[in-house]
Motif scaffolding. Structure first.
Motif, short mmCIF file in Angstrom:
data_model
loop_
_atom_site.label_atom_id
_atom_site.label_comp_id
_atom_site.label_asym_id
_atom_site.label_seq_id
_atom_site.Cartn_x
_atom_site.Cartn_y
_atom_site.Cartn_z
N ALA A 14 13.45 -52.09 -38.17
CA ALA A 14 14.43 -50.98 -37.40
C ALA A 14 15.74 -51.66 -36.66
CB ALA A 14 13.77 -50.15 -36.51
N TRP A 15 16.95 -50.74 -37.14
CA TRP A 15 18.03 -51.04 -36.64
C TRP A 15 18.60 -52.31 -36.81
CZ3 TRP A 15 13.85 -50.26 -32.95
CH2 TRP A 15 13.80 -48.82 -32.52
N ALA A 16 18.17 -53.20 -37.90
CA ALA A 16 18.53 -54.46 -38.46
C ALA A 16 18.98 -54.09 -39.84
CB ALA A 16 17.61 -55.60 -38.20
N ASP A 17 19.85 -55.24 -40.38
CA ASP A 17 20.22 -55.45 -41.84
C ASP A 17 19.87 -56.82 -42.08
OD1 ASP A 17 22.34 -56.73 -40.99
OD2 ASP A 17 23.67 -55.10 -42.15
N GLY A 18 19.90 -57.09 -43.46
CA GLY A 18 19.78 -58.28 -43.96
C GLY A 18 20.53 -59.47 -43.14
N SER A 19 21.62 -59.21 -42.60
CA SER A 19 22.23 -60.24 -41.79
C SER A 19 21.37 -60.74 -40.76
CB SER A 19 23.67 -59.45 -41.60
OG SER A 19 23.57 -58.60 -40.60
N SER A 20 20.72 -60.09 -40.11
CA SER A 20 19.77 -60.70 -38.99
C SER A 20 19.18 -61.84 -39.53
CB SER A 20 18.80 -59.40 -38.46
OG SER A 20 17.79 -59.16 -39.62
N TRP A 21 18.92 -61.89 -40.71
CA TRP A 21 18.14 -63.18 -41.16
C TRP A 21 19.12 -64.20 -41.84
CZ3 TRP A 21 13.15 -63.13 -40.56
CH2 TRP A 21 12.24 -61.96 -40.45
N SER A 22 20.41 -64.33 -41.23
CA SER A 22 21.39 -65.05 -41.79
C SER A 22 20.91 -66.76 -41.53
CB SER A 22 22.84 -64.88 -41.50
OG SER A 22 22.96 -64.75 -40.19
#
Length: 230
Positions: A14-22
């Motif tokens: 929640a509250w995140a998107d794929g960029s949080s895994w960069s």
């Protein structure tokens, strides 16, 4: 089986998107491991499971499925025989018949945890100040600005539906326990990870180590990849 044959699929919470895994993606790429993220809509748990299924259709070979926070419930509900291992990153792991909310609110919240509730559209947003206080308190100002700018709200329908038999009962699981988590307290994470009989890695990190301690996350994923490979 070559290590590069195992694919890693990352699911943001929640509250995140794929960029949080960069940073994690970059770390895995240095090991020649193919990695994709799942664009979960955060509309219902069923919708989010379907988003993982669609992503898996684009990936060949055995899969290590990784979930952060709320996405732990999502990865546990996917039913694809190519999933050979699960990795939970400070993630929620409801058992059969439980909801995400059941495990999220199992223990007293951290004093810095935000008060959450739906807006007039029925969506739950993370308050701006909560990113630095609870979501990723170890992040830089620049990282916090990006996390806040790309945040995606979650619907109560994601967290209020009882789950079926979780996949962690059938495939090996790994769990990164975040001792400094202000969103999901360490006591709750410890209960879930022990109940899962997961291989637990405990670190003094915050709720979003994919951003603030990516090497820890990469190391844990690599453990799962190597076991699948072997």
């Amino acid at each position: 089986m070559a290590e590069s044959d195992v694919k890693v699929v990352l699911v943001p919470g929640a509250w995140a998107d794929g960029s949080s895994w960069s940073k994690v993606i970059n770390g895995l790429q240095t090991k020649a491991i193919s990695t994709v993220t799942v664009p979960v809509p955060l509309t219902t748990l069923t919708d989010d499971i379907a988003a993982v299924d669609r992503t898996l259709e684009r990936v060949d070979g055995p899969v290590v499925l990784v979930g952060h926070a709320y996405a732990g419930a999502v990865i546990g509900a996917v039913r694809n025989p190519r999933i050979k291992a699960l990795v939970y990153v400070a993630a929620l792991a409801p058992d059969e018949g439980e909801t995400v909310a059941d495990v999220f609110y199992q223990n007293e919240p951290h004093p810095k945890a935000p008060k959450l509730g739906p807006d007039q559209h029925g969506l739950i947003w993370l308050p701006q100040e909560a990113f630095g206080a609870a979501f990723a308190q170890n992040a830089s100002a620049q990282e916090l600005a990006v996390l806040a700018a790309v945040q995606r709200p979650i619907s109560p329908a994601c967290i209020s539906v009882p789950v079926g038999r979780p996949l962690w009962k059938d495939v090996p699981s790994w769990y990164l326990l975040a001792e400094q988590d202000h969103m999901i307290v360490a006591e709750t994470q410890r209960f879930m990870s022990e109940r899962m009989k997961a291989q637990v890695s405990v670190h003094p990190v915050d709720h979003t180590p994919s951003v603030t301690a990516p090497d820890r996350v990469v190391d844990l994923i690599l453990q799962a990849v190597r076991e699948v490979r072997d």
